[in-house]
Design a protein around this motif. Structure first.
Motif, PDB file in Angstrom:
ATOM      1  N   ASN A 162      29.421  45.334  21.561  1.00 20.09           N
ATOM      2  CA  ASN A 162      29.531  44.213  20.616  1.00 20.09           C
ATOM      3  C   ASN A 162      28.799  42.960  21.091  1.00 20.09           C
ATOM      4  OD1 ASN A 162      31.247  45.835  19.023  1.00 20.09           O
ATOM      5  ND2 ASN A 162      33.015  45.185  20.217  1.00 20.09           N
ATOM      6  N   SER A 163      27.851  43.115  21.996  1.00 21.34           N
ATOM      7  CA  SER A 163      27.060  41.971  22.454  1.00 21.34           C
ATOM      8  C   SER A 163      25.580  42.227  22.190  1.00 21.34           C
ATOM      9  CB  SER A 163      27.265  41.728  23.955  1.00 21.34           C
ATOM     10  OG  SER A 163      28.567  41.267  24.228  1.00 21.34           O
ATOM     11  N   TYR A 164      24.839  41.142  22.002  1.00 18.27           N
ATOM     12  CA  TYR A 164      23.385  41.226  21.930  1.00 18.27           C
ATOM     13  C   TYR A 164      22.848  41.223  23.351  1.00 18.27           C
ATOM     14  CZ  TYR A 164      23.945  39.914  17.049  1.00 18.27           C
ATOM     15  OH  TYR A 164      24.313  39.889  15.735  1.00 18.27           O
ATOM     16  N   THR A 216      38.105  30.779  22.994  1.00 17.63           N
ATOM     17  CA  THR A 216      38.009  31.894  23.930  1.00 17.63           C
ATOM     18  C   THR A 216      39.322  32.117  24.660  1.00 17.63           C
ATOM     19  OG1 THR A 216      35.680  31.355  24.297  1.00 17.63           O
ATOM     20  CG2 THR A 216      36.709  32.795  25.918  1.00 17.63           C
ATOM     21  N   ALA A 217      39.642  33.404  24.903  1.00 20.66           N
ATOM     22  CA  ALA A 217      40.802  33.778  25.714  1.00 20.66           C
ATOM     23  C   ALA A 217      40.479  35.082  26.429  1.00 20.66           C
ATOM     24  CB  ALA A 217      42.047  33.943  24.840  1.00 20.66           C
ATOM     25  N   PRO A 218      41.147  35.377  27.543  1.00 19.76           N
ATOM     26  CA  PRO A 218      40.904  36.645  28.244  1.00 19.76           C
ATOM     27  C   PRO A 218      41.562  37.823  27.518  1.00 19.76           C
ATOM     28  CG  PRO A 218      42.623  35.406  29.357  1.00 19.76           C
ATOM     29  CD  PRO A 218      42.103  34.519  28.268  1.00 19.76           C
ATOM     30  N   ARG A 219      41.213  39.037  27.891  1.00 21.66           N
ATOM     31  CA  ARG A 219      41.887  40.233  27.407  1.00 21.66           C
ATOM     32  C   ARG A 219      43.153  40.464  28.224  1.00 21.66           C
ATOM     33  NH1 ARG A 219      39.049  43.908  24.294  1.00 21.66           N
ATOM     34  NH2 ARG A 219      41.156  44.758  24.029  1.00 21.66           N
ATOM     35  N   GLY A 220      44.135  41.121  27.619  1.00 22.81           N
ATOM     36  CA  GLY A 220      45.357  41.470  28.321  1.00 22.81           C
ATOM     37  C   GLY A 220      45.228  42.779  29.084  1.00 22.81           C
ATOM     38  N   VAL A 256      40.214  37.444  15.020  1.00 28.54           N
ATOM     39  CA  VAL A 256      40.034  37.517  16.469  1.00 28.54           C
ATOM     40  C   VAL A 256      39.182  38.737  16.773  1.00 28.54           C
ATOM     41  CG1 VAL A 256      41.142  37.774  18.708  1.00 28.54           C
ATOM     42  CG2 VAL A 256      42.227  36.370  16.957  1.00 28.54           C
ATOM     43  N   HIS A 257      38.007  38.507  17.367  1.00 29.06           N
ATOM     44  CA  HIS A 257      37.124  39.598  17.785  1.00 29.06           C
ATOM     45  C   HIS A 257      37.298  39.823  19.274  1.00 29.06           C
ATOM     46  CE1 HIS A 257      33.803  40.778  14.740  1.00 29.06           C
ATOM     47  NE2 HIS A 257      34.968  40.682  14.160  1.00 29.06           N
ATOM     48  N   GLN A 258      37.456  41.093  19.650  1.00 29.58           N
ATOM     49  CA  GLN A 258      37.716  41.426  21.045  1.00 29.58           C
ATOM     50  C   GLN A 258      36.502  42.094  21.685  1.00 29.58           C
ATOM     51  OE1 GLN A 258      41.367  43.696  20.494  1.00 29.58           O
ATOM     52  NE2 GLN A 258      42.569  41.925  21.166  1.00 29.58           N
ATOM     53  N   TYR A 259      36.169  41.630  22.889  1.00 31.51           N
ATOM     54  CA  TYR A 259      35.098  42.199  23.689  1.00 31.51           C
ATOM     55  C   TYR A 259      35.707  42.764  24.960  1.00 31.51           C
ATOM     56  CZ  TYR A 259      32.301  39.665  20.338  1.00 31.51           C
ATOM     57  OH  TYR A 259      31.750  39.214  19.167  1.00 31.51           O
ATOM     58  N   LYS A 260      34.883  43.259  25.865  1.00 34.18           N
ATOM     59  CA  LYS A 260      35.435  43.976  27.008  1.00 34.18           C
ATOM     60  C   LYS A 260      36.339  43.099  27.877  1.00 34.18           C
ATOM     61  CE  LYS A 260      34.315  47.109  30.749  1.00 34.18           C
ATOM     62  NZ  LYS A 260      33.277  47.892  31.451  1.00 34.18           N
ATOM     63  N   THR A 261      35.923  41.879  28.158  1.00 31.31           N
ATOM     64  CA  THR A 261      36.703  41.018  29.048  1.00 31.31           C
ATOM     65  C   THR A 261      37.241  39.762  28.368  1.00 31.31           C
ATOM     66  OG1 THR A 261      34.676  39.915  29.781  1.00 31.31           O
ATOM     67  CG2 THR A 261      35.437  41.786  31.095  1.00 31.31           C
ATOM     68  N   LEU A 262      36.767  39.472  27.150  1.00 28.22           N
ATOM     69  CA  LEU A 262      37.154  38.251  26.454  1.00 28.22           C
ATOM     70  C   LEU A 262      37.464  38.537  24.997  1.00 28.22           C
ATOM     71  CD1 LEU A 262      34.341  35.908  27.826  1.00 28.22           C
ATOM     72  CD2 LEU A 262      36.720  35.918  28.570  1.00 28.22           C
ATOM     73  N   GLN A 263      38.154  37.605  24.350  1.00 29.34           N
ATOM     74  CA  GLN A 263      38.333  37.652  22.902  1.00 29.34           C
ATOM     75  C   GLN A 263      38.097  36.254  22.336  1.00 29.34           C
ATOM     76  OE1 GLN A 263      42.301  39.130  21.973  1.00 29.34           O
ATOM     77  NE2 GLN A 263      43.020  38.600  24.014  1.00 29.34           N
ATOM     78  N   HIS A 264      37.556  36.229  21.103  1.00 27.07           N
ATOM     79  CA  HIS A 264      37.124  34.973  20.502  1.00 27.07           C
ATOM     80  C   HIS A 264      37.574  34.880  19.048  1.00 27.07           C
ATOM     81  CE1 HIS A 264      34.240  34.372  23.833  1.00 27.07           C
ATOM     82  NE2 HIS A 264      33.939  35.639  23.682  1.00 27.07           N
ATOM     83  N   LEU A 265      37.737  33.654  18.574  1.00 24.03           N
ATOM     84  CA  LEU A 265      37.898  33.421  17.139  1.00 24.03           C
ATOM     85  C   LEU A 265      36.539  33.618  16.468  1.00 24.03           C
ATOM     86  CD1 LEU A 265      40.187  30.247  17.151  1.00 24.03           C
ATOM     87  CD2 LEU A 265      40.872  32.617  16.691  1.00 24.03           C
ATOM     88  N   TYR A 266      36.549  34.284  15.307  1.00 27.56           N
ATOM     89  CA  TYR A 266      35.302  34.708  14.678  1.00 27.56           C
ATOM     90  C   TYR A 266      35.342  34.452  13.175  1.00 27.56           C
ATOM     91  CZ  TYR A 266      32.115  38.164  12.547  1.00 27.56           C
ATOM     92  OH  TYR A 266      31.166  38.790  11.783  1.00 27.56           O
ATOM     93  N   THR A 267      34.294  33.823  12.642  1.00 24.39           N
ATOM     94  CA  THR A 267      34.157  33.616  11.201  1.00 24.39           C
ATOM     95  C   THR A 267      32.714  33.884  10.785  1.00 24.39           C
ATOM     96  OG1 THR A 267      35.899  31.932  11.102  1.00 24.39           O
ATOM     97  CG2 THR A 267      34.323  31.971   9.297  1.00 24.39           C
ATOM     98  N   PRO A 268      32.477  34.820   9.848  1.00 18.66           N
ATOM     99  CA  PRO A 268      31.119  35.029   9.339  1.00 18.66           C
ATOM    100  C   PRO A 268      30.806  34.074   8.180  1.00 18.66           C
ATOM    101  CG  PRO A 268      32.580  36.677   8.428  1.00 18.66           C
ATOM    102  CD  PRO A 268      33.429  35.804   9.327  1.00 18.66           C
ATOM    103  N   VAL A 269      29.558  33.633   8.086  1.00 19.20           N
ATOM    104  CA  VAL A 269      29.102  32.789   6.980  1.00 19.20           C
ATOM    105  C   VAL A 269      27.890  33.475   6.351  1.00 19.20           C
ATOM    106  CG1 VAL A 269      28.276  30.513   6.286  1.00 19.20           C
ATOM    107  CG2 VAL A 269      29.898  30.708   8.188  1.00 19.20           C
ATOM    108  N   ARG A 270      27.980  33.808   5.062  1.00 12.44           N
ATOM    109  CA  ARG A 270      26.907  34.545   4.378  1.00 12.44           C
ATOM    110  C   ARG A 270      26.287  33.668   3.300  1.00 12.44           C
ATOM    111  NH1 ARG A 270      27.571  39.842   5.993  1.00 12.44           N
ATOM    112  NH2 ARG A 270      29.652  40.299   6.824  1.00 12.44           N
TER     113      ARG A 270
END
Length: 466
Positions: free
Chosen positions: A253-255, A290-294, A343-357
């Motif tokens: 889920n990263s570029y 940003t927040a860490p994963r549990g 909330v989108h979760q990545y391997k070590t972090l999670q973030h608030l996420y909003t798409p704009v189209r």
């Protein structure tokens, strides 16, 4: 190359060279063919052996990768003002005169310019970033594109009036054969051992946070983003293809991006898209908070809920959403924004996420949107100019291309840019890593320091630091 494709290539190249000689004007020739499966990291390894500067892009949310070798054409503007407009003008002029043979029109085929910008062109450049100008784009000589399960090779060559057809043809075919070496890429021979890890002035960085909070108490500035640097030294020169492969394998889920200039390579795995354009369809995403994963599913969910409900993170996120919305409304129509983030979760972090189209207006380009979006409040602060002025005068770090737009644009009117976070500047057997966080009036320096340590973890682990 199959016989039919060989005939098409030679016919197209010969016609292009005839037009160049007739007009006595140099012209870019671009030829795309569909090929059998080819290993991207082996392609990059061979490009390095040929001393071609290398570029790389791997998308966060679709089956799409590009590896580039060489600089057929370079676009660079040293002026700090209107740099986006000038790059766009140079790009349009290049396409206007190019001879393009591409029946596929897939993203990342045909003429593709890959590159990026510095974070702040008004900040004096230091020796650390001496190989990276305020902005630089290149059309690679050879582009290996993997998309939707298929592979394409694009050959780009700037043709000059006095060149001989047979010489150019042999050159292109020789390099093509070498770069598409079918040998399996061996990534187990390049494990890095870190000899030293040095944090650059961490206590001074914390003092800068205190200064920023004091300024915010007495001014209209609401937020200032401050970044810091960690310097590594390895037992041998870092292998760029190996680092990229590890980033792709571990940072879902990263570029994943890389841009090589001279002996330096800026690379990373960023979760944050800036803008994507496909024809008239535009997508930008806000990733702030940003927040860490549990360590367990229950802890993970608890942390995610706290992040979603936390007033500070929601306010920080909304700053960015509203800025993206206003920028989109200036250059687009039909702007749509969800009522609240996910909330989108990545391997070590999670973030608030909003798409704009949105839909791109006909008289605008992806560079227009980039000029309006960069830097977002998540990378600079609010109000933008006041926060940038503080960063310029007080931040110890020369960010260079860190935190700035990096990406690509092609002749099919497709393009995508990300924000160059979670990144490192590789300089042979050394590397500088960067991370930052948003400072608000009640920020605690030690807490912000710990947040940057979390953000540095993905790149540190890939580079051999436990």
């Amino acid at each position: 190359m199959m016989e039919v494709k060989e005939k098409q290539f030679t016919a197209d190249l010969e016609a292009a060279m005839q037009s160049v000689q007739t007009d006595q004007q140099e012209r870019l020739f671009s030829y795309t063919e569909k090929i059998n499966q080819a290993p991207l990291y082996r392609f990059l390894e061979k490009a390095g052996e040929l001393t071609f500067p290398r570029t790389f892009w791997s998308s966060a949310d679709e089956d799409f990768q590009m590896a580039g070798a060489g600089h057929a054409v370079e676009l660079s503007v040293e002026a700090s003002k209107n740099r986006y407009q000038q790059v766009e003008a140079d790009w349009n002029a290049l396409l206007k005169n190019a001879v393009i043979s591409n029946p596929y029109h897939m993203s990342g085929t045909g003429v593709v310019a890959m590159g990026g910008f510095s974070f702040d062109p008004l900040k004096p450049r230091t020796k650390l970033w001496e190989n990276f100008p305020s902005n630089h784009f290149s059309v690679p000589n050879y582009i290996l594109t993997h998309t939707n399960g298929n592979y394409y090779l694009t050959i780009n060559r700037l043709l000059l009036p006095r060149e001989e057809y047979e010489t150019v043809r042999e050159e292109l075919q020789t390099y093509r054969h070498t770069l598409l070496d079918s040998a399996v890429y061996q990534d187990n021979n390049h494990v890095l051992r870190v000899l030293s890890k040095r944090e650059i002035a961490p206590e001074q960085w914390k003092e800068t946070i205190k200064k920023a909070t004091n300024v915010m108490k007495n001014t209209a500035i609401d937020k200032i983003v401050l970044a810091r640097e960690v310097r590594l030294r390895f037992h041998q020169s870092a292998n760029v293809p190996d680092i990229l492969k590890r980033l792709v394998d571990t940072q879902s889920n990263s570029y994943v991006f890389a841009y090589e200039m001279g002996e330096d390579c800026f690379l990373g795995a960023t979760p944050e898209r800036l803008v994507k354009v496909k024809g008239e369809d535009v997508l930008s995403t806000c990733l702030a908070g940003t927040a860490p994963r549990g360590k367990t599913m229950e802890e993970d969910e608890t942390i995610a809920n706290h992040l979603f409900e936390d007033p500070k993170n929601r306010e920080e996120h909304d700053y960015v959403v509203q800025m993206i919305r206003s920028t989109m409304e200036a250059y687009c129509t039909d702007v749509t924004v969800p009522d609240e983030p996910a909330v989108h979760q990545y391997k070590t972090l999670q973030h608030l996420y909003t798409p704009v189209r949105a839909k791109l207006q006909k008289n605008h380009h992806i560079f227009s949107i980039i000029s309006g979006l960069h830097p977002t409040p998540a990378l600079g602060g609010t109000p933008r100019e006041d926060a940038l002025a503080f960063i310029r005068d007080n931040e110890l770090l020369d960010r260079g291309w860190y935190g700035a737009p990096i990406g690509w644009v092609d002749s099919n009117k497709h393009g995508e840019f990300a924000v160059a976070l979670r990144s490192a500047l590789i300089q042979q057997d050394e590397a500088s890593l960067f991370a930052g966080c948003g400072i608000v009036e009640d920020s605690i320096p030690e807490s912000e320091y710990e947040e940057t340590k979390i953000k540095l973890m993905p790149m540190l682990s890939v580079l051999g630091v436990d």
